[in-house]
Design an enzyme around this catalytic site. Sequence first.
Site, PDB file in Angstrom:
ATOM      1  N   ASN A  96      23.884   2.283  58.970  1.00 43.84           N
ATOM      2  CA  ASN A  96      24.119   3.572  58.704  1.00 43.84           C
ATOM      3  C   ASN A  96      23.380   4.839  59.342  1.00 43.84           C
ATOM      4  OD1 ASN A  96      25.732   3.484  56.136  1.00 43.84           O
ATOM      5  ND2 ASN A  96      23.541   2.539  55.530  1.00 43.84           N
ATOM      6  N   TYR A  97      22.496   4.709  59.975  1.00 43.22           N
ATOM      7  CA  TYR A  97      21.031   5.598  60.453  1.00 43.22           C
ATOM      8  C   TYR A  97      21.581   4.999  62.271  1.00 43.22           C
ATOM      9  CZ  TYR A  97      19.610   6.973  56.143  1.00 43.22           C
ATOM     10  OH  TYR A  97      20.002   7.688  54.513  1.00 43.22           O
ATOM     11  N   LEU A  98      21.601   3.401  62.905  1.00 39.38           N
ATOM     12  CA  LEU A  98      21.881   3.409  64.176  1.00 39.38           C
ATOM     13  C   LEU A  98      22.737   3.255  64.879  1.00 39.38           C
ATOM     14  CD1 LEU A  98      19.404   0.380  63.946  1.00 39.38           C
ATOM     15  CD2 LEU A  98      19.248   3.048  64.061  1.00 39.38           C
TER      16      LEU A  98
END
Length: 771
Positions: free
Chosen positions: A728-730
């Site tokens: 979700n964030y990388l």
Amino acid sequence: MSGDHGHKDSQVNSGSRANDPHRHKDRHKEKEHRHKDQKKDKEREKSKHSNSEHREHSEKKHRDKEKEKPKPNEGSADRHRDKHKDKRREDKTKSSHVDGKPKKENGYSRDTWSSPSPPVVKSEPEDDNGFSPSPKHNKPLKREHDHEDEFESKPKKVKAENGKKAKKRKPEYEEEEDEEEEDVKPKKKMKDKKGGVGKKVKKEPEEKWKWWEEERATDGSKWRFLEHKGPVFAPPYEPLPNHVKFYYDGKPFKLSPSAEEVATFFAKMLDHEYTTKDIFRKNFYKDWRKEMIPEEKSKITDMNKCNFTEMSEYFKAQSEARKQMSKEEKLKIKEENERILQEYGFCIMDNHKERIGNFRIEPPGLFRGRGDHPKMGMLKRRIRPQDIIINCSKDSKHPKAPPGTHWKEVRHDNKVTWLVSWTENIQGSIKYIMLNPSSRIKGEKDWQKYETARRLKKCVERLRAQYREDWKSKEMRIRQRSVALYFIDKLALRAGNEKEEGETADTVGCCSLRVEHIRLYPKMDDQEFVVEFDFLGKDSIRYYNKIPVEKRVFKNLQLFLENKQPEDDLFDRLNTSILNKHLQELMDGLTAKVFRTYNASITLQQQLKELTSSDESIPAQILSYNRANRAVAILCNHQRAPPKTFEKSMLNLQTKIDEKQQQLSAARKQLRSAKAEHKASHDDKSKKAVEVKRKAVQRIEEQLMRLQMQATDREENKQIALGTSKLNYLDPRISVAWCKKYDVPVEKIFNKTQREKFAWAIDMADKDFEF
């Protein structure tokens, strides 16, 4: 084909001519045998079969004869010939597809939704109703993807198919290659028997929808055509057998069907700690009574007198029976699940078959929540067709409600991405059935998210300079906003949305921090201006951190705390809406979450540069990657409780390490004795033995190192969840570029599901990609 075959054989033989001087004569004899076989085949062709049929028959017979001879490298040569044949067929397909490339019109390829048979749909078989695959192609998805992996790797094998290289690559791709080999064999047999039918099935998954190469719609629409079968509902309740009883005050008590069903939800959780919590028991009892008939309400008045043990034992026995099922029974269930998946698990979107995320409606049960949720134990009611809103195209075949029922509504809204929605009864939130993460819609959203974070990178220093300047503002609201933004940027805190009191667990984010959640220390552990954070974040995960801050931030926090009680808001003139509105003015599309995505991705990229060395082995590089990922997980506070099986799995791993060390010790002794023998005899046999023992030692050393790296990685990850940030964030392009730069197989970083989700990133990122 004979030219290709001869060329390959000449390459193989040239490399070994020095070792076998009689090879040339044998080779000449084999060619003569082959010419005789071909002559006989041609005669048979005239009298019995047509040219095309006989060619296959003759090749098969020719291969069978060749197998009987003890000819070295023969298998390799045959495979080479077959693969060249397959390659030419594949190249023809590709060239015809390129020539007929559909033109793009208004953000979508014209053929994609106007042509009756667009080229792209060929890889996505459908039956008459345009939804499910035909029986001919009705294969489990896992196998389809296996073929896809196999096809992508085949051209590489054609270039260097000499047996030895394949063996060298095996350890790196051990699991992947094993799967490929299982698929290759049956397909080749199919091809021999059915004249290429097997090959056609194998080729189909190769053509992927590369939506990222198409122009995107500019009118805000998410799709032009959407057709699906609707949701799969939970099965109806089956009453308990007569011998399984519920007891009240020590006596058996027959419950009405609705009350019995709710009682079974509690019985199934009897061994869980939830059922010991007062709030859970209280909420359950309250909702259970709503399902009772008047007679039951009057008699069942004390939850502590209820005995669900016999019911619980019955469900445990059922669970155990499922585990002990025969292979045939398990296969039958698997086939039924596969049938349901093929019917309901896919939709047609803009002439492409797309996988649906979760097409099953959640069955009724007891709400658990996360942390100490005030509504835990409440009854999650059964969702019925009349609760369901369907979303599809006007011109599609609309899903049919079960017989005797109707949908709440059928919509045709192409500005949204969901297929089915309903409102759940616990918190009144809307639930959705949406597409799988590997779909175009989800992929486009991810791509856009990371591109927004990359735009932030270009202006982040300007934004930081501005919020630093705002620390000195004369307005309290601006000071609070700037300090909150500093924490969101520096600590990657979530913004923290407003919520109704008592409706959810007491979790907070940056904007909803209270006075009780922070403590200020002018000096602590040789550091000045330290702020101590202690609060429950998302999913009731504790956030605890001590961090030195800039002097002006510290002074502002002292100001915000003046004349406030512990339960008062720290930022009493700020909420998430105000903050995000301000951020939108600074950069289009900027929200507090974009800061979190940006900081996570930039941290990964920096850590990979610092930790990775090009001369490391692949296990060491993977450990470096996981350490970089771990730095991000710590920044984002992605914690987890150590797995229940952690100690056991670590013990098993340590046992393997100990055994491998013993093997290594034994192998080294054997190597020393082999060297001593060679020193004494100086013959070729002892020299060969030394080489064999040396290679054995090297192999065991590599295996030991891999196990030790695994143990280190597992220990360091004990309380850190790497998956959340990775998914979700990388920005996945950072990981793909790193893999390509250091020759690490992408399969080592992304599993099969993740590779499907990030297909766009794997295709577009090269080794020089910079976030």
